[in-house]
Motif scaffolding. Structure first.
Motif, PDB file in Angstrom:
ATOM      1  N   SER A  36       0.818  -1.216   0.000  1.00  0.00           N
ATOM      2  CA  SER A  36       0.000   0.000   0.000  1.00  0.00           C
ATOM      3  C   SER A  36       0.847   1.259   0.000  1.00  0.00           C
ATOM      4  O   SER A  36       0.307   2.364  -0.005  1.00  0.00           O
ATOM      5  CB  SER A  36      -0.931   0.013   1.221  1.00  0.00           C
ATOM      6  N   ALA A  37       2.187   1.110   0.012  1.00  0.00           N
ATOM      7  CA  ALA A  37       3.056   2.279   0.014  1.00  0.00           C
ATOM      8  C   ALA A  37       4.453   1.877  -0.422  1.00  0.00           C
ATOM      9  O   ALA A  37       4.856   0.708  -0.320  1.00  0.00           O
ATOM     10  CB  ALA A  37       3.105   2.930   1.399  1.00  0.00           C
ATOM     11  N   ARG A  38       5.185   2.870  -0.926  1.00  0.00           N
ATOM     12  CA  ARG A  38       6.622   2.733  -1.156  1.00  0.00           C
ATOM     13  C   ARG A  38       7.361   3.434  -0.012  1.00  0.00           C
ATOM     14  O   ARG A  38       6.904   4.469   0.462  1.00  0.00           O
ATOM     15  CB  ARG A  38       7.039   3.381  -2.476  1.00  0.00           C
ATOM     16  N   VAL A  39       8.483   2.875   0.396  1.00  0.00           N
ATOM     17  CA  VAL A  39       9.262   3.471   1.486  1.00  0.00           C
ATOM     18  C   VAL A  39      10.733   3.508   1.085  1.00  0.00           C
ATOM     19  O   VAL A  39      11.350   2.457   0.856  1.00  0.00           O
ATOM     20  CB  VAL A  39       9.104   2.690   2.801  1.00  0.00           C
ATOM     21  N   ILE A  40      11.295   4.711   0.978  1.00  0.00           N
ATOM     22  CA  ILE A  40      12.745   4.865   0.863  1.00  0.00           C
ATOM     23  C   ILE A  40      13.305   4.796   2.275  1.00  0.00           C
ATOM     24  O   ILE A  40      12.910   5.565   3.148  1.00  0.00           O
ATOM     25  CB  ILE A  40      13.124   6.201   0.208  1.00  0.00           C
ATOM     26  N   VAL A  41      14.208   3.870   2.518  1.00  0.00           N
ATOM     27  CA  VAL A  41      14.810   3.708   3.845  1.00  0.00           C
ATOM     28  C   VAL A  41      16.151   4.433   3.859  1.00  0.00           C
ATOM     29  O   VAL A  41      17.068   4.080   3.103  1.00  0.00           O
ATOM     30  CB  VAL A  41      14.999   2.226   4.203  1.00  0.00           C
ATOM     31  N   ASP A  42      16.269   5.442   4.716  1.00  0.00           N
ATOM     32  CA  ASP A  42      17.489   6.235   4.833  1.00  0.00           C
ATOM     33  C   ASP A  42      17.988   6.135   6.271  1.00  0.00           C
ATOM     34  O   ASP A  42      17.221   6.328   7.211  1.00  0.00           O
ATOM     35  CB  ASP A  42      17.207   7.695   4.474  1.00  0.00           C
ATOM     36  N   ASN A  43      19.279   5.849   6.438  1.00  0.00           N
ATOM     37  CA  ASN A  43      19.809   5.735   7.790  1.00  0.00           C
ATOM     38  C   ASN A  43      21.325   5.838   7.761  1.00  0.00           C
ATOM     39  O   ASN A  43      21.960   5.640   6.715  1.00  0.00           O
ATOM     40  CB  ASN A  43      19.386   4.410   8.433  1.00  0.00           C
ATOM     41  N   LYS A  63       3.377  -5.211   3.227  1.00  0.00           N
ATOM     42  CA  LYS A  63       2.518  -4.049   3.006  1.00  0.00           C
ATOM     43  C   LYS A  63       3.263  -2.876   2.373  1.00  0.00           C
ATOM     44  O   LYS A  63       2.641  -1.894   1.981  1.00  0.00           O
ATOM     45  CB  LYS A  63       1.892  -3.589   4.327  1.00  0.00           C
ATOM     46  N   THR A  64       4.584  -2.956   2.286  1.00  0.00           N
ATOM     47  CA  THR A  64       5.347  -1.873   1.676  1.00  0.00           C
ATOM     48  C   THR A  64       6.362  -2.422   0.687  1.00  0.00           C
ATOM     49  O   THR A  64       6.813  -3.561   0.793  1.00  0.00           O
ATOM     50  CB  THR A  64       6.088  -1.040   2.742  1.00  0.00           C
ATOM     51  N   VAL A  65       6.719  -1.573  -0.255  1.00  0.00           N
ATOM     52  CA  VAL A  65       7.779  -1.850  -1.222  1.00  0.00           C
ATOM     53  C   VAL A  65       8.937  -0.908  -0.909  1.00  0.00           C
ATOM     54  O   VAL A  65       8.721   0.294  -0.686  1.00  0.00           O
ATOM     55  CB  VAL A  65       7.286  -1.623  -2.666  1.00  0.00           C
ATOM     56  N   VAL A  66      10.149  -1.433  -0.886  1.00  0.00           N
ATOM     57  CA  VAL A  66      11.337  -0.597  -0.681  1.00  0.00           C
ATOM     58  C   VAL A  66      12.047  -0.452  -2.027  1.00  0.00           C
ATOM     59  O   VAL A  66      12.744  -1.365  -2.467  1.00  0.00           O
ATOM     60  CB  VAL A  66      12.286  -1.222   0.365  1.00  0.00           C
ATOM     61  N   PRO A  67      11.860   0.686  -2.710  1.00  0.00           N
ATOM     62  CA  PRO A  67      12.496   0.851  -4.012  1.00  0.00           C
ATOM     63  C   PRO A  67      13.927   1.354  -3.931  1.00  0.00           C
ATOM     64  O   PRO A  67      14.647   1.339  -4.938  1.00  0.00           O
ATOM     65  CB  PRO A  67      11.600   1.901  -4.683  1.00  0.00           C
ATOM     66  N   LEU A  68      14.351   1.808  -2.725  1.00  0.00           N
ATOM     67  CA  LEU A  68      15.658   2.469  -2.618  1.00  0.00           C
ATOM     68  C   LEU A  68      16.090   2.490  -1.157  1.00  0.00           C
ATOM     69  O   LEU A  68      15.275   2.702  -0.259  1.00  0.00           O
ATOM     70  CB  LEU A  68      15.566   3.903  -3.158  1.00  0.00           C
ATOM     71  N   ILE A 264       2.509  -1.740   9.400  1.00  0.00           N
ATOM     72  CA  ILE A 264       1.714  -2.526  10.348  1.00  0.00           C
ATOM     73  C   ILE A 264       0.421  -1.774  10.657  1.00  0.00           C
ATOM     74  O   ILE A 264      -0.609  -2.040  10.074  1.00  0.00           O
ATOM     75  CB  ILE A 264       2.508  -2.833  11.639  1.00  0.00           C
ATOM     76  N   SER A 265       0.480  -0.806  11.570  1.00  0.00           N
ATOM     77  CA  SER A 265      -0.698  -0.007  11.892  1.00  0.00           C
ATOM     78  C   SER A 265      -0.288   1.148  12.794  1.00  0.00           C
ATOM     79  O   SER A 265       0.522   0.960  13.713  1.00  0.00           O
ATOM     80  CB  SER A 265      -1.762  -0.850  12.603  1.00  0.00           C
ATOM     81  N   ALA A 266      -0.878   2.308  12.541  1.00  0.00           N
ATOM     82  CA  ALA A 266      -0.672   3.465  13.419  1.00  0.00           C
ATOM     83  C   ALA A 266      -1.829   3.627  14.404  1.00  0.00           C
ATOM     84  O   ALA A 266      -1.819   4.548  15.224  1.00  0.00           O
ATOM     85  CB  ALA A 266      -0.526   4.733  12.580  1.00  0.00           C
ATOM     86  N   GLU A 267      -2.813   2.734  14.354  1.00  0.00           N
ATOM     87  CA  GLU A 267      -4.036   2.928  15.126  1.00  0.00           C
ATOM     88  C   GLU A 267      -3.828   2.783  16.631  1.00  0.00           C
ATOM     89  O   GLU A 267      -4.570   3.369  17.424  1.00  0.00           O
ATOM     90  CB  GLU A 267      -5.109   1.946  14.651  1.00  0.00           C
ATOM     91  N   SER A 268      -2.837   1.991  17.044  1.00  0.00           N
ATOM     92  CA  SER A 268      -2.613   1.803  18.472  1.00  0.00           C
ATOM     93  C   SER A 268      -1.532   2.726  19.018  1.00  0.00           C
ATOM     94  O   SER A 268      -1.109   2.587  20.168  1.00  0.00           O
ATOM     95  CB  SER A 268      -2.235   0.342  18.757  1.00  0.00           C
TER      96      SER A 268
END
Length: 321
Positions: A36-43, A63-68, A264-268
């Motif tokens: 449901s989303a793309r996530v660029i992971v920067d660290n 639930k996410t794709v890491v394109p970069l 995962i979820s931000a609801e909690s």
């Protein structure tokens, strides 16, 4: 009735076939999940190994794709004799990806060392712009567990990316006062550029919130380490902390909140949309920025985050043998 050996073997084979078909049917009856989303992971992957935990968790999340993956530097005082932190950070990220044996391997792009202004934009800045400007139906998040150096450089290179992604930043002091925090102090000018000079949506996990992500050292040894060869390698990254690090009974997994919120979820968890504030020279928060808000998280669901990570590690181990 007379049973001969051939009939017994035939019935056994038929029973085995029926069992295999039943197991295959059950394997296909899984709760469906699709990205449901793309996530660029920067660290700053050469720093605390919780960054590698966050990277592995994001990569294992359907639930996410890491394109970069992009790599930032550490404070130069932490670079050892060579002063280099970006190169070992990129190597640590690459080894994490390689050891996971993924079907899809995202590219890794490195930024400049902190405090070094290159004449040319870094590979990380160029790659961030390229991904942000690429047309894709999935929304894009930039998940940063270190200084905002690479994102600030990408914004300077192409300001149009402001409207094409949401920043999730693990950094900054608690509200309303602010104060010293490593990810902010490492490159405060970059944080000022992103927060004060752009309109990019920001979800901030400040110091008091990410400090909630404490995992017991005994839990890491008993529950995470024995799962697989990968988890034994990952656990070993935690076994040689710096001499100045007085470790208690837990390890802060401060780079894991981004996976909770994106995969995962931000609801909690709990957040407030607050007026964005300027960052003073002493890293306290200053005056409000008119018309600018920041989503600030102050409570995070550690149980859900850590349990999900352990379960995904077990499922990955089962799939890869």
């Amino acid at each position: 009735m007379h049973f001969n050996r051939r009939m017994i073997l035939r019935d056994a084979a038929l029973g085995g076939l029926l069992l295999a078909c039943r197991q295959a049917l059950l394997a296909n009856q899984r709760i469906p999940q699709r990205p449901s989303a793309r996530v660029i992971v920067d660290n700053d992957f050469a720093g605390d190994p919780d960054g590698l935990v966050g990277l592995a968790h994001q990569l294992l999340s359907p639930k996410t794709v890491v394109p970069l993956i992009t790599v930032s530097g550490l404070d130069r005082n932490l670079g050892g004799e060579t002063g280099s932190t970006v190169v070992p950070g990129a190597e640590a990220a690459a080894e994490t990806v390689q050891r996971l044996s993924l079907d899809h391997t995202p590219p890794i792009a490195s930024g400049h060392e902190l405090g070094v202004r290159g004449q040319e934009p870094s590979d990380a800045a160029r790659a961030i712009v390229a991904e942000a400007m690429r047309e894709d139906a999935l929304p894009l998040y930039f998940s940063c567990g270190g200084p905002l150096t690479n994102l600030a450089e990408a914004l300077a290179l192409e300001p149009a990316i402001t409207a094409r992604m949401t920043l999730i930043w693990i950094g900054g002091g608690g509200y309303p006062d602010g104060g010293w925090e490593y990810n902010l102090s490492a490159d405060a000018d970059a944080a000022r550029h992103v927060i004060e000079s752009s309109a990019m949506p920001v979800w901030q996990i400040p110091l008091p919130a990410y400090r909630l992500m404490q995992v017991s050292v005994a839990e890491m040894e008993a529950d995470m380490m024995p799962i697989s060869d990968f988890t034994r390698w990952l656990y070993a990254r935690f076994t040689n902390p710096p001499a100045f690090f007085d470790l208690g009974g837990s390890w802060p997994m401060g780079d894991s909140p981004a996976i909770l919120l994106t995969a995962i979820s931000a609801e909690s968890s709990r957040y407030s949309d607050l007026p964005a504030r300027r960052i003073n020279p002493d890293l306290s928060y200053g005056e409000e920025i008119p018309g600018r808000t920041v989503r600030v998280f102050d409570d995070l669901d550690l149980r859900l985050t850590w349990a999900d990570f352990l379960a995904k590690l077990r499922l990955h181990a089962a799939r890869t043998g």
